[in-house]
Design a protein around this motif. Structure first.
Motif, PDB file in Angstrom:
ATOM      1  N   VAL A 160      21.715   7.079  46.319  1.00 57.88           N
ATOM      2  CA  VAL A 160      20.619   7.383  45.389  1.00 57.88           C
ATOM      3  C   VAL A 160      21.029   8.556  44.497  1.00 57.88           C
ATOM      4  CG1 VAL A 160      18.108   7.646  45.227  1.00 57.88           C
ATOM      5  CG2 VAL A 160      19.103   6.801  47.334  1.00 57.88           C
ATOM      6  N   PRO A 161      21.993   8.352  43.602  1.00 58.71           N
ATOM      7  CA  PRO A 161      22.487   9.473  42.789  1.00 58.71           C
ATOM      8  C   PRO A 161      21.438  10.027  41.833  1.00 58.71           C
ATOM      9  CG  PRO A 161      23.396   7.392  42.000  1.00 58.71           C
ATOM     10  CD  PRO A 161      22.706   7.092  43.292  1.00 58.71           C
ATOM     11  N   GLU A 162      20.381   9.238  41.570  1.00 62.62           N
ATOM     12  CA  GLU A 162      19.339   9.695  40.645  1.00 62.62           C
ATOM     13  C   GLU A 162      18.279  10.565  41.320  1.00 62.62           C
ATOM     14  OE1 GLU A 162      17.978   5.517  41.985  1.00 62.62           O
ATOM     15  OE2 GLU A 162      19.818   6.720  41.848  1.00 62.62           O
ATOM     16  N   ALA A 163      18.374  10.763  42.622  1.00 61.23           N
ATOM     17  CA  ALA A 163      17.398  11.591  43.327  1.00 61.23           C
ATOM     18  C   ALA A 163      17.397  13.011  42.769  1.00 61.23           C
ATOM     19  CB  ALA A 163      17.704  11.614  44.820  1.00 61.23           C
ATOM     20  N   LYS A 164      16.215  13.620  42.775  1.00 61.50           N
ATOM     21  CA  LYS A 164      16.070  14.962  42.206  1.00 61.50           C
ATOM     22  C   LYS A 164      16.164  16.060  43.252  1.00 61.50           C
ATOM     23  CE  LYS A 164      15.397  13.359  38.081  1.00 61.50           C
ATOM     24  NZ  LYS A 164      16.481  13.498  37.075  1.00 61.50           N
ATOM     25  N   ALA A 165      15.912  15.702  44.514  1.00 64.30           N
ATOM     26  CA  ALA A 165      15.894  16.736  45.549  1.00 64.30           C
ATOM     27  C   ALA A 165      16.268  16.151  46.894  1.00 64.30           C
ATOM     28  CB  ALA A 165      14.509  17.380  45.630  1.00 64.30           C
ATOM     29  N   VAL A 166      16.791  17.018  47.752  1.00 63.79           N
ATOM     30  CA  VAL A 166      17.024  16.718  49.164  1.00 63.79           C
ATOM     31  C   VAL A 166      16.057  17.587  49.962  1.00 63.79           C
ATOM     32  CG1 VAL A 166      18.671  16.849  51.071  1.00 63.79           C
ATOM     33  CG2 VAL A 166      19.460  16.160  48.788  1.00 63.79           C
ATOM     34  N   TYR A 167      15.397  16.980  50.947  1.00 61.08           N
ATOM     35  CA  TYR A 167      14.399  17.694  51.737  1.00 61.08           C
ATOM     36  C   TYR A 167      14.736  17.564  53.216  1.00 61.08           C
ATOM     37  CZ  TYR A 167       9.884  18.901  53.814  1.00 61.08           C
ATOM     38  OH  TYR A 167       8.904  19.478  54.565  1.00 61.08           O
ATOM     39  N   LEU A 168      14.819  18.702  53.910  1.00 60.09           N
ATOM     40  CA  LEU A 168      15.141  18.713  55.337  1.00 60.09           C
ATOM     41  C   LEU A 168      14.186  19.614  56.096  1.00 60.09           C
ATOM     42  CD1 LEU A 168      19.000  19.338  55.237  1.00 60.09           C
ATOM     43  CD2 LEU A 168      17.863  17.149  55.557  1.00 60.09           C
ATOM     44  N   ALA A 190      25.752  17.291  43.517  1.00 59.73           N
ATOM     45  CA  ALA A 190      25.141  16.088  42.952  1.00 59.73           C
ATOM     46  C   ALA A 190      24.020  16.415  41.965  1.00 59.73           C
ATOM     47  CB  ALA A 190      24.588  15.225  44.083  1.00 59.73           C
ATOM     48  N   GLY A 191      23.782  17.696  41.699  1.00 60.54           N
ATOM     49  CA  GLY A 191      22.752  18.096  40.754  1.00 60.54           C
ATOM     50  C   GLY A 191      21.349  18.039  41.329  1.00 60.54           C
ATOM     51  N   MET A 192      21.223  18.112  42.641  1.00 60.26           N
ATOM     52  CA  MET A 192      19.921  18.020  43.296  1.00 60.26           C
ATOM     53  C   MET A 192      19.525  19.369  43.892  1.00 60.26           C
ATOM     54  SD  MET A 192      20.507  14.449  45.373  1.00 60.26           S
ATOM     55  CE  MET A 192      21.299  13.035  44.561  1.00 60.26           C
ATOM     56  N   ALA A 193      18.220  19.631  43.902  1.00 53.76           N
ATOM     57  CA  ALA A 193      17.700  20.819  44.577  1.00 53.76           C
ATOM     58  C   ALA A 193      17.610  20.557  46.073  1.00 53.76           C
ATOM     59  CB  ALA A 193      16.317  21.165  44.032  1.00 53.76           C
ATOM     60  N   LEU A 194      17.745  21.599  46.861  1.00 55.96           N
ATOM     61  CA  LEU A 194      17.595  21.494  48.312  1.00 55.96           C
ATOM     62  C   LEU A 194      16.353  22.262  48.733  1.00 55.96           C
ATOM     63  CD1 LEU A 194      18.486  20.693  51.155  1.00 55.96           C
ATOM     64  CD2 LEU A 194      19.943  22.735  51.201  1.00 55.96           C
ATOM     65  N   ILE A 195      15.389  21.527  49.291  1.00 52.02           N
ATOM     66  CA  ILE A 195      14.156  22.111  49.830  1.00 52.02           C
ATOM     67  C   ILE A 195      14.261  22.089  51.352  1.00 52.02           C
ATOM     68  CG2 ILE A 195      11.647  21.912  49.981  1.00 52.02           C
ATOM     69  CD1 ILE A 195      11.823  20.226  47.364  1.00 52.02           C
ATOM     70  N   VAL A 196      14.056  23.227  51.991  1.00 51.79           N
ATOM     71  CA  VAL A 196      14.143  23.288  53.452  1.00 51.79           C
ATOM     72  C   VAL A 196      12.803  23.744  54.023  1.00 51.79           C
ATOM     73  CG1 VAL A 196      15.285  24.298  55.454  1.00 51.79           C
ATOM     74  CG2 VAL A 196      16.621  23.744  53.413  1.00 51.79           C
ATOM     75  N   ASP A 197      12.243  22.882  54.851  1.00 52.12           N
ATOM     76  CA  ASP A 197      11.083  23.236  55.655  1.00 52.12           C
ATOM     77  C   ASP A 197      11.608  24.026  56.852  1.00 52.12           C
ATOM     78  OD1 ASP A 197       9.046  23.363  57.509  1.00 52.12           O
ATOM     79  OD2 ASP A 197       8.721  21.210  57.640  1.00 52.12           O
ATOM     80  N   GLN A 198      11.591  25.349  56.716  1.00 45.58           N
ATOM     81  CA  GLN A 198      12.033  26.241  57.782  1.00 45.58           C
ATOM     82  C   GLN A 198      10.801  26.886  58.424  1.00 45.58           C
ATOM     83  OE1 GLN A 198      16.039  28.317  57.607  1.00 45.58           O
ATOM     84  NE2 GLN A 198      14.737  30.127  57.534  1.00 45.58           N
TER      85      GLN A 198
END
Length: 475
Positions: A160-168, A190-198
């Motif tokens: 999914v190269p068009e995804a805007k973010a990675v969420y973990l 890949a030009g995506m933001a990383l959002i982390v639920d910490q």
């Protein structure tokens, strides 16, 4: 004159529980008044009702913070070395919703771990985001999910190269962390933001953990300071790093989600927590690590008890397993309550105790003594190991989500008639709050049966009612 409290009321229950000599191995992390008294903050707690105010002159405004509230935000910005920080009085859930709404345009795709909290599913629904699920593998030694691997994220980025973010979610509810620095590098390449639920790791910066998302390259990190640190339940902090998450848009989204009358008592507890970390954080973290090391070493000597250890495990989450002596996680938690010890949750063979900054040596010693006593009683009864099927992983941890479009119309059906239909509402055992079924997912008979069995056992399951009915798309 002191009023008599009816124990059947909420206030009565809370009053009676507070008066008991109980030990908290559940959230919140402050574990009661003791920590505040030790820090000289007791007089503040005595005046909380008088501090329950609104935005009067001098009190600042959470959504246009310029003075006393802004100073608390700046202290968290310094503590977590962030570009910007936000106080959350709607829990980490509010920050998670705002982060997804900010990072992913309507109709945009995002890569998300399948063991996400329900708030992430709600965030995708509000944002109109399209999920691409990545699943952590199950741990071979326990019925819980392991890390989301960099390799799994690498594959998802290619798919999914068009995804805007990675969420973990890292750490997960049981303390298992993912390699955030490696995953951040993959996402950013890949030009995506990383959002982390910490949410479960507000203490990781304090502990200097190598998998701390705040130091590991994440763009947005949302942390429930109430879970393991010293602010009150429902409080959290969101920290932004770099330029991939627009801070102004994030603030705007928060205003859409949070109350227009935020609690000054909750914000004051965030202020107290910040002061505690600034003044005594290092000493408290050192003592916390020392007591955990003592506990894990002593627990090894208790026959029939297994305490989970993992290379990427946040040891502040104590996962206790006494299945060798015939006890499920529910059984063990119930047995510990007889000793006045309250744990956080159970799954399969695991009873999980959540430690916090407010736990002291006597708490760990009481837990060790209770575990030793329970083990001895089980051995005297001649208890054998649980049947294998009782210790297997639950459908909570499916490695694949069969997701289609969310139904536009729905109806209420009994779980025995719902298999193969499309879920119109998330089905969520709580805790831990990880959806068993998400909206738009094809409902699996095994998952439905598991949800019904949890309900029958008295476990709270959002999305399936007491009569075992669920919402499915109309045929």
């Amino acid at each position: 004159m002191e009023r008599n409290i009816d124990r059947a009321t909420l206030t009565g229950f809370l009053t009676a529980h507070a008066a008991g000599e109980n030990v908290s191995f559940h959230m919140p992390g402050h574990k009661g008044r003791r920590l505040f008294d030790e820090a000289g903050m007791g007089p503040v707690l005595d005046r909380l009702a008088d501090m329950d105010i609104t935005e009067i002159e001098g009190a600042d405004n959470l959504f246009e913070a310029e003075s006393v509230i802004r100073s608390v935000m700046d202290r968290y910005k310094a503590l977590y070395r962030a570009k910007e920080s936000f106080l959350l009085v709607g829990g980490s859930s509010a920050g998670i919703l705002a982060a997804i709404m900010t990072a992913v345009p309507r109709g945009g795709k995002m890569i998300i771990a399948s063991n996400c909290h329900k708030s992430a599913v709600n965030g995708m629904l509000l944002a109109g985001a399209v999920p691409h699920y990545v699943s952590p593998a199950l741990l071979p030694e326990a019925p819980i999910s392991g890390p989301v691997t960099p390799e799994a994220i690498e594959r998802a980025v290619r798919e999914v190269p068009e995804a805007k973010a990675v969420y973990l979610t890292s750490p997960n509810y049981y303390g298992i962390m993912s390699d955030i620095p490696a995953i951040a590098e993959i996402a950013h390449r890949a030009g995506m933001a990383l959002i982390v639920d910490q949410a479960h790791g507000a203490h990781l910066t304090l502990m200097g953990d190598p998998y701390d998302a705040c130091a590991g390259g994440a763009d947005a990190v949302i942390m429930s300071t109430h879970k393991t640190l010293a602010s009150f339940t429902q409080t959290a902090v969101a920290c932004l790093y770099g330029d991939r998450i627009d801070a102004d848009r994030f603030a705007e989204c928060l205003q859409m989600i949070e109350s227009s009358s935020p609690s000054y008592i909750l914000m004051a507890s965030l202020d107290l927590n910040a002061a505690l970390l600034e003044e005594r954080g290092e000493a408290l973290a050192a003592a916390w690590r020392e007591e955990l090391a003592r506990f894990y070493a002593a627990a090894e000597a208790i026959e029939g008890l297994k305490v989970l250890r993992h290379p990427m495990h946040d040891l502040t989450k104590i996962n206790m397993d006494m299945s060798a002596l015939g006890l499920t996680g529910l059984d063990l938690s119930a047995a510990l309550r007889d000793y006045g010890i309250f744990t956080e949750l159970e799954v399969g063979t695991i009873s999980m105790g959540m430690t916090g900054i407010g736990n002291r040596r006597e708490d760990y010693d009481r837990l060790l003594a209770a575990l030793a006593d329970i083990a001895e009683q089980q051995m005297r009864r001649g208890a054998g190991p649980l049947p294998k099927e009782e210790g297997t992983a639950s459908p909570l941890l499916y490695e694949h989500r069969n997701v289609t479009a969310i139904p536009e119309s729905r109806e209420k059906v009994h779980w025995t008639e719902a298999a193969g239909r499309i879920s119109a509402m998330a089905v969520i055992p709580y805790p831990p709050g990880i959806p068993l079924l998400v909206p738009g997912e094809v409902m699996d008979e095994e998952a439905l049966a598991y949800a019904a069995s949890l309900r029958a056992a008295g476990v709270k399951v959002i999305g399936i009612d007491a009569q075992r009915f669920v919402f499915a798309g109309k045929k």
